[in-house]
Enzyme design. Sequence first.
Site, PDB file in Angstrom:
ATOM      1  N   THR A 189      -8.294  10.796  82.634  1.00  0.00           N
ATOM      2  CA  THR A 189      -7.569  10.778  81.314  1.00  0.00           C
ATOM      3  C   THR A 189      -8.402   9.224  81.003  1.00  0.00           C
ATOM      4  O   THR A 189      -8.406   8.687  81.746  1.00  0.00           O
ATOM      5  CB  THR A 189      -6.384  10.847  81.213  1.00  0.00           C
ATOM      6  OG1 THR A 189      -5.778   9.708  82.025  1.00  0.00           O
ATOM      7  CG2 THR A 189      -5.723  12.156  81.596  1.00  0.00           C
ATOM      8  N   GLU A 334      -4.869  17.188  81.278  1.00  0.00           N
ATOM      9  CA  GLU A 334      -4.161  17.996  82.254  1.00  0.00           C
ATOM     10  C   GLU A 334      -4.106  19.624  81.984  1.00  0.00           C
ATOM     11  O   GLU A 334      -3.570  19.972  82.970  1.00  0.00           O
ATOM     12  CB  GLU A 334      -2.927  17.462  82.165  1.00  0.00           C
ATOM     13  CG  GLU A 334      -2.699  16.032  82.397  1.00  0.00           C
ATOM     14  CD  GLU A 334      -2.873  14.978  81.553  1.00  0.00           C
ATOM     15  OE1 GLU A 334      -3.839  15.424  80.493  1.00  0.00           O
ATOM     16  OE2 GLU A 334      -2.507  13.733  81.577  1.00  0.00           O
ATOM     17  N   LYS A 443      10.186   6.156  63.930  1.00  0.00           N
ATOM     18  CA  LYS A 443      11.730   6.426  63.858  1.00  0.00           C
ATOM     19  C   LYS A 443      12.337   5.760  63.004  1.00  0.00           C
ATOM     20  O   LYS A 443      12.883   4.423  63.240  1.00  0.00           O
ATOM     21  CB  LYS A 443      12.406   6.244  65.402  1.00  0.00           C
ATOM     22  CG  LYS A 443      11.907   7.319  66.321  1.00  0.00           C
ATOM     23  CD  LYS A 443      12.430   7.094  67.768  1.00  0.00           C
ATOM     24  CE  LYS A 443      11.718   7.844  68.542  1.00  0.00           C
ATOM     25  NZ  LYS A 443      10.706   6.973  69.567  1.00  0.00           N
ATOM     26  N   TRP A 448      12.953  11.015  62.547  1.00  0.00           N
ATOM     27  CA  TRP A 448      11.562  10.941  62.935  1.00  0.00           C
ATOM     28  C   TRP A 448      10.508  11.249  61.613  1.00  0.00           C
ATOM     29  O   TRP A 448      10.885  11.960  60.693  1.00  0.00           O
ATOM     30  CB  TRP A 448      11.336  11.830  63.782  1.00  0.00           C
ATOM     31  CG  TRP A 448      11.743  11.563  65.212  1.00  0.00           C
ATOM     32  CD1 TRP A 448      12.682  10.663  65.379  1.00  0.00           C
ATOM     33  CD2 TRP A 448      11.587  12.215  66.440  1.00  0.00           C
ATOM     34  NE1 TRP A 448      12.927  10.358  66.859  1.00  0.00           N
ATOM     35  CE2 TRP A 448      12.116  11.363  67.473  1.00  0.00           C
ATOM     36  CE3 TRP A 448      10.703  13.347  66.795  1.00  0.00           C
ATOM     37  CZ2 TRP A 448      12.241  11.624  68.825  1.00  0.00           C
ATOM     38  CZ3 TRP A 448      10.707  13.605  68.242  1.00  0.00           C
ATOM     39  CH2 TRP A 448      11.438  12.874  69.119  1.00  0.00           C
TER      40      TRP A 448
HETATM   41  P1  ADP Z   1      -6.888  11.186  76.334  1.00  0.00           P
HETATM   42  O1  ADP Z   1      -7.403  11.095  74.893  1.00  0.00           O
HETATM   43  O2  ADP Z   1      -5.900  10.257  76.774  1.00  0.00           O
HETATM   44  O3  ADP Z   1      -8.131  10.957  77.457  1.00  0.00           O
HETATM   45  P2  ADP Z   1      -7.036  13.936  76.209  1.00  0.00           P
HETATM   46  O4  ADP Z   1      -8.438  13.856  75.818  1.00  0.00           O
HETATM   47  O5  ADP Z   1      -6.458  14.911  77.257  1.00  0.00           O
HETATM   48  O6  ADP Z   1      -6.334  12.471  76.563  1.00  0.00           O
HETATM   49  O7  ADP Z   1      -6.424  14.164  74.927  1.00  0.00           O
HETATM   50  C1  ADP Z   1      -5.147  14.803  74.790  1.00  0.00           C
HETATM   51  C2  ADP Z   1      -4.332  14.441  73.666  1.00  0.00           C
HETATM   52  O8  ADP Z   1      -5.021  14.688  72.417  1.00  0.00           O
HETATM   53  C3  ADP Z   1      -3.306  15.552  73.301  1.00  0.00           C
HETATM   54  O9  ADP Z   1      -2.240  15.204  74.201  1.00  0.00           O
HETATM   55  C4  ADP Z   1      -2.973  15.378  72.034  1.00  0.00           C
HETATM   56  O10 ADP Z   1      -2.130  14.182  71.478  1.00  0.00           O
HETATM   57  C5  ADP Z   1      -4.286  15.050  71.406  1.00  0.00           C
HETATM   58  N1  ADP Z   1      -4.990  16.407  70.680  1.00  0.00           N
HETATM   59  C6  ADP Z   1      -5.955  17.188  71.233  1.00  0.00           C
HETATM   60  N2  ADP Z   1      -6.123  18.181  70.464  1.00  0.00           N
HETATM   61  C7  ADP Z   1      -5.671  18.049  69.389  1.00  0.00           C
HETATM   62  C8  ADP Z   1      -5.516  18.509  67.996  1.00  0.00           C
HETATM   63  N3  ADP Z   1      -6.053  19.632  67.826  1.00  0.00           N
HETATM   64  N4  ADP Z   1      -4.488  17.903  67.150  1.00  0.00           N
HETATM   65  C9  ADP Z   1      -3.876  16.731  67.525  1.00  0.00           C
HETATM   66  N5  ADP Z   1      -4.017  16.121  68.688  1.00  0.00           N
HETATM   67  C10 ADP Z   1      -4.903  16.617  69.586  1.00  0.00           C
END
Ligand code: ADP
Length: 545
Positions: A189, A334, A443, A448
């Site tokens: 990640t 994940e 918050k 929220w």
């Molecule tokens: P990182 O950006 O930390 O590498 P990921 O690429 O796995 O992690 O991103 C996952 C996160 O991206 C999700 O937990 C969510 O917050 C956000 N995300 C993914 N798809 C969407 C979506 N369609 N709309 C809003 N948020 C999204």
Amino acid sequence: MLGLMQSHGLLISTILKHAARHHATAEVVSRTHENTTHRTTWSELERRSRRLVRAMAKLGIKEGDRVGTLAWNGTRHLEVYYAAPGMGAICHTINPRLHPDDIGYIVNHAQDKVLFVDLSFSPLLGMIADTIKDHVRDVVMLCDAGSMPEVALAPGMRLHCYDTLLNDADDDYDWPAFDENTASALCYTSGTTGRPKGVLYSHRSTVLHAYAVALPDVLDLRATSRILPVVPMFHVNAWGIPYAAALTGATLVLPGRHLDGASLAAFFNTERVTLSCGVPTVWLGLLQHLRSSGERLETVKRIMTGGSAAPPLLIDAFRDEYGVAVEHGWGMTELSPVGTYNAPKVAQSGLSGEAATRHMLKQGRVLSGIDMKIVDSDNKELPWDGRAFGDLTVRGPWVASAYYGDEPGSALDADGWFATGDVATIDPEGFMEITDRSKDVIKSGGEWISSIALENIAVSHPDVAEAAVIAARHAKWDERPLLLVVPRPGRTIDPDQVLRSFEGKVAKWWLPDAVIVVAELPHTATGKVQKLALRERYRDHYMED
Ligand code: ADP
């Protein structure tokens, strides 16, 4: 009593073998480093992947070894995608957009033995060579002999040319059968908080995920589809498309390194692409190009957007101006990564205009195999009424149970659910909508406020190119929303006018207390707004007032 059916394991090599045997002439097309178009077929790709296994064996790669890649979406990268797990090794895709320190950390944490590297990243390689020399023995440049670059590696590391290695190897190899729970791929990640963490996929999770994303109410992949993943193969398996395309015999079109609107539009049209997948920033770039050039998309019918929330403008403009459906998917590293997709049920199929857009802003319903719920701070399930928002948790056969190096199950709660770190609502029909990442929630006076809802309104304003809403500390309300906006080229933003555009769209107390106009917003390596950095910079904005 056990069933009396054959128990062939769900192995990644079976997907490739299927494509090679039953879709032998279906194409894999890619844009090369030199900006030319390379064409091959699934059968040729399978044959070369076997050669690559033989070449990797000569380099001493064995089952369970981590095989790192630093590469764009291209054919050679795809061969590594199949060869490494096919032989029982692990394909470790590395995000080259991360900071070199993080890349060095990831390579060492994964203990990659070999790195397959695109020409674009040879300077990066020079930067990290010293850091990674304890683990990486061999570096293979993904190019032909004539294009081999000068790379300053550390003493003891060997530099190879990919095409030469393949030319010197034979394809006398049978894909082995082994336990479908064997690890197949590793992806970290991007570590917006703390160090990057590795997610270790298995053959079983990958094959099941590929079946699920190919379904009609997700990508609807067919042998006649021509799919172009803009989402990089270094970012969560390009959302599983390299596997799902082979599974269905679809034509896979790989765009290489040029992902700007003009390059994409041209490649879409010349390669008759029917479907594409990527993050909202890419689609905004494409939209800008189409509008300014007058070009049309001749064959693209659907676009899957995910990774961050799609603004309403994206959905409206592509539908109304170009006849292209922009569809929301949600997922995370994940989750392999896809967890939900927004395809209508009967009740939504008749929606049009504003109601349709409002619905399409939701991230969708779960893919069969995944289950989800929203919970409050006591882990009690919240109702699916489309209003209550809580922490989104998920479970299913392609959800991680632990991070790489940790104890199995250590990422789950006592009942086996994985907390996504997202905050969401779920409506009575099961459509989930992300309102925030939990650490981004505002918050105010104990209630929220959704930053995504506010950002969607802000970017609908004609002068605003990009917006971010963050929680800023407040003496009376604990936190209040603060809006940061980037003007569109050639436009000036009047903060009061932007604030007025919120009226009637959200509760009055949701309105940002202030608007700050900035030249640009910081982004993570996966193209998301870096809210952590914004909070650090502007957290005390209202306290200073
Ligand atoms: P990182 O950006 O930390 O590498 P990921 O690429 O796995 O992690 O991103 C996952 C996160 O991206 C999700 O937990 C969510 O917050 C956000 N995300 C993914 N798809 C969407 C979506 N369609 N709309 C809003 N948020 C999204």
